[in-house]
Structures are given as structure tokens and as C-alpha cells.
Write a protein that holds these residues in place. Structure first.
Motif, short mmCIF file in Angstrom:
data_model
loop_
_atom_site.label_atom_id
_atom_site.label_comp_id
_atom_site.label_asym_id
_atom_site.label_seq_id
_atom_site.Cartn_x
_atom_site.Cartn_y
_atom_site.Cartn_z
N ARG A 1 26.04 -17.28 5.86
CA ARG A 1 27.47 -17.19 5.89
C ARG A 1 27.72 -18.10 6.95
NH1 ARG A 1 25.29 -11.81 4.89
NH2 ARG A 1 26.23 -10.72 2.95
N ALA A 2 29.10 -18.73 6.54
CA ALA A 2 29.83 -19.46 7.47
C ALA A 2 30.59 -18.89 8.80
CB ALA A 2 30.91 -20.38 6.83
N ALA A 3 30.94 -17.44 8.67
CA ALA A 3 31.75 -16.77 9.58
C ALA A 3 30.35 -15.85 10.53
CB ALA A 3 32.60 -15.77 8.94
N ASP A 4 29.35 -16.13 10.18
CA ASP A 4 28.39 -15.10 10.94
C ASP A 4 27.87 -15.83 12.34
OD1 ASP A 4 26.23 -13.66 11.76
OD2 ASP A 4 25.29 -13.53 9.74
N PRO A 5 28.04 -15.20 13.15
CA PRO A 5 27.92 -15.61 14.58
C PRO A 5 26.27 -16.20 14.79
CG PRO A 5 28.15 -13.28 14.94
CD PRO A 5 28.44 -13.66 13.41
N GLU B 1 21.07 -9.27 -5.01
CA GLU B 1 22.73 -9.16 -5.09
C GLU B 1 23.30 -9.17 -3.62
OE1 GLU B 1 24.67 -6.31 -7.70
OE2 GLU B 1 23.08 -6.69 -9.27
N VAL B 2 24.20 -9.86 -3.31
CA VAL B 2 24.93 -9.92 -2.01
C VAL B 2 26.66 -9.99 -2.18
CG1 VAL B 2 24.58 -12.26 -1.47
CG2 VAL B 2 24.61 -10.53 0.36
N GLN B 3 27.16 -9.38 -0.98
CA GLN B 3 28.65 -9.37 -1.18
C GLN B 3 28.98 -10.84 -0.28
OE1 GLN B 3 31.01 -6.57 1.09
NE2 GLN B 3 32.04 -6.22 -1.16
N PRO C 1 32.37 -21.13 3.35
CA PRO C 1 31.18 -21.64 2.72
C PRO C 1 29.98 -20.76 2.81
CG PRO C 1 32.21 -23.11 4.38
CD PRO C 1 32.89 -21.83 4.38
N PHE C 2 29.25 -20.70 1.98
CA PHE C 2 28.15 -19.57 1.54
C PHE C 2 27.00 -20.40 1.16
CE2 PHE C 2 25.80 -16.46 -0.70
CZ PHE C 2 25.88 -15.52 0.16
N GLN C 3 25.77 -20.40 1.97
CA GLN C 3 24.51 -21.09 1.41
C GLN C 3 23.61 -20.30 1.03
OE1 GLN C 3 22.10 -23.22 4.51
NE2 GLN C 3 23.01 -24.98 3.50
N VAL C 4 22.97 -20.78 -0.01
CA VAL C 4 21.59 -20.02 -0.65
C VAL C 4 20.49 -20.94 -0.50
CG1 VAL C 4 20.74 -18.87 -2.49
CG2 VAL C 4 23.01 -18.44 -2.06
N SER C 5 19.37 -20.37 -0.13
CA SER C 5 18.32 -21.17 0.17
C SER C 5 17.15 -20.54 -0.97
CB SER C 5 17.82 -21.42 1.43
OG SER C 5 16.34 -22.29 1.32
N GLY C 6 16.54 -21.42 -1.75
CA GLY C 6 15.21 -20.83 -2.64
C GLY C 6 14.06 -21.46 -2.39
N LEU D 1 15.21 -25.34 -1.57
CA LEU D 1 16.43 -25.80 -2.31
C LEU D 1 17.59 -24.97 -1.73
CD1 LEU D 1 15.20 -26.02 -5.80
CD2 LEU D 1 14.74 -27.96 -4.12
N LYS D 2 18.64 -25.81 -1.29
CA LYS D 2 19.52 -25.25 -0.92
C LYS D 2 20.95 -25.56 -1.78
CE LYS D 2 17.82 -24.92 3.88
NZ LYS D 2 18.24 -25.34 5.38
N THR D 3 21.84 -24.51 -1.73
CA THR D 3 23.25 -24.66 -2.33
C THR D 3 24.20 -24.05 -1.78
OG1 THR D 3 21.73 -24.26 -4.60
CG2 THR D 3 24.45 -24.06 -4.71
N THR D 4 25.32 -24.96 -1.65
CA THR D 4 26.46 -24.37 -0.58
C THR D 4 27.46 -24.62 -1.48
OG1 THR D 4 25.25 -25.05 1.44
CG2 THR D 4 27.52 -24.53 1.42
N PHE D 5 28.25 -23.27 -1.50
CA PHE D 5 29.84 -23.53 -2.05
C PHE D 5 30.57 -22.17 -1.62
CE2 PHE D 5 27.10 -20.06 -3.97
CZ PHE D 5 27.83 -18.97 -4.36
N THR D 6 31.85 -22.42 -1.92
CA THR D 6 33.02 -21.49 -1.23
C THR D 6 33.31 -20.46 -2.30
OG1 THR D 6 33.60 -23.46 0.12
CG2 THR D 6 35.11 -21.53 -0.08
N PRO D 7 32.78 -19.31 -2.33
CA PRO D 7 33.13 -18.40 -3.24
C PRO D 7 34.75 -18.00 -3.30
CG PRO D 7 31.47 -17.75 -1.79
CD PRO D 7 31.97 -18.71 -1.12
N GLU D 8 35.32 -17.54 -4.33
CA GLU D 8 36.49 -17.34 -4.50
C GLU D 8 36.79 -15.83 -4.52
OE1 GLU D 8 38.78 -19.33 -7.43
OE2 GLU D 8 37.68 -21.01 -7.13
N ARG D 9 37.68 -15.06 -4.13
CA ARG D 9 37.96 -13.74 -4.19
C ARG D 9 37.69 -13.23 -5.63
NH1 ARG D 9 40.51 -12.71 0.68
NH2 ARG D 9 41.56 -14.31 1.57
#
Length: 186
Positions: free
Chosen positions: A67-71, A112-114, A120-125, A141-149
Motif C-alpha cells: 500500500r502506498a500509505a503504509d510506512p 480478499e483485502v481492503q 496506489p496499490f500493488q499486488v505481486s503474484g 508479476l506485479k500489478t499496480t493500480f489506484t482503487p476507487e472508493r
């Protein structure tokens, strides 16, 4: 206990975590006991829901997120997913595969994750395995996208012949599967 033995004990207990480039929050039999299904997440007005699945093969896929906001910007391992064959084999066989994988080796049909909206949110498989005389490795494999509310997303790790791909989709409307553009990974 002498000073050298104490120092050695401290190093043994602390060093394994010092050089780790991932955090592991995946479930285990020791910490979570027997689980017949993976925990689910609900979407709300401030967050999005991200579902991670595998398709095309019954090989296990390990998913991690950032997660982009994670320290702590290391990847966080969420767990392992296995395609149970739902829709391809008899329903009772797929269900038996799901229960056996979930309860014992913590391999679920999906994770599943919130996700924080507008960040920006990145998922690696990643998948690796093999049998007698046959080994393979696919990813990460990495996929980065910006989720909407209030939206629901699917990140699918797909086995396609001898290769693999990972794609993100907006599945807020279950009957629609809208591709989501992936940003370059940092």
C-alpha cells in the motif's frame, strides 16, 4: 549464561528479520488453527475491496501487496491461492479440494483485502513448483493500480500454456469485467 552465549542467542533471534524484504501476514496452522475458508472483506464508502485469484492451473500462487500509505514499504505476503477447479470438475470435488487446501496448508480459492481509495496499490503474484523432472517458476508479476472508493477489484494470476500473466479488473458489477490499467511498478 556467559556473555558470548547471550550475544549469540540475541543474534539468532533477531537477525532473521533484519534482512527480510517482505512482511508475512499469511495464515498458518500454528497461528490461525484450522480454517475452512479465508476471511472475507466488505467494501465501504471509504475503501475498495481487492480479490486475488488464480486460474488456468491448480498450481499454488503466493500473493503479496504493498500500500502506498503504509510506512513499511516492504511487500506484505497475504497467503497462497489455488484454483480448486470450480466449474471445471464436479462441484463436490472442487469443494473437497477447497476444504482440504484451506484447512491444512492454508491455500484458499481466493484472498480478499481492503484497499485505501485513491492511493496506489500493488499486488505481486508468484508461483513455483514442479514434479519429477519438471520444475517451473513464474513471477513475481506485479500489478499496480489506484482503487476507487466503494469498488471491487479482481487481480487474477493466469496460467496460459507454459507462461503466466496477471491482470486487474473492476468487478463492482459482477456481470462485468472491466480491465484496469496498470501503472509502472516502482
Amino acid at each position: 549464561m556467559n556473555r558470548t552465549a547471550l550475544l549469540t542467542l540475541i543474534m539468532i533471534l533477531t537477525l532473521p528479520g533484519c534482512h527480510s524484504n517482505v512482511r508475512d501476514s499469511s495464515p498458518s496452522l500454528l497461528t490461525d488453527g484450522i480454517q475452512l475458508r479465508q476471511n472475507t472483506v466488505t467494501v465501504d464508502a471509504q475503501h475498495a475491496k481487492v480479490i486475488m485469484k488464480a486460474s488456468g492451473n491448480t498450481s499454488p500462487v503466493e500473493f503479496a501487496i504493498k500500500r502506498a500509505a503504509d510506512p513499511d514499504q516492504r511487500m506484505e505476503v497475504l497467503g497462497t491461492v489455488v484454483d480448486s477447479g470450480q466449474g471445471k470438475v464436479f462441484g463436490w470435488i472442487a469443494k473437497l479440494n477447497e476444504v482440504a487446501n484451506s484447512a491444512t496448508v492454508k491455500r484458499f480459492p481466493q484472498l480478499e483485502v481492503q484497499a485505501d481509495a485513491d492511493q496506489p496499490f500493488q499486488v505481486s503474484g508468484y508461483s513455483r513448483g514442479g514434479g519429477v523432472g519438471n520444475t517451473y517458476s513464474c513471477g513475481p508479476l506485479k500489478t499496480t493500480f489506484t482503487p476507487e472508493r466503494s469498488k471491487v477489484y479482481l487481480v487474477e494470476f493466469q496460467f496460459v500454456g507454459s507462461r503466466c500473466e496477471q491482470h486487474a479488473y473492476d468487478i463492482t458489477q459482477p456481470q462485468e469485467r472491466i480491465p484496469v490499467a496498470s501503472m509502472p511498478s516502482a
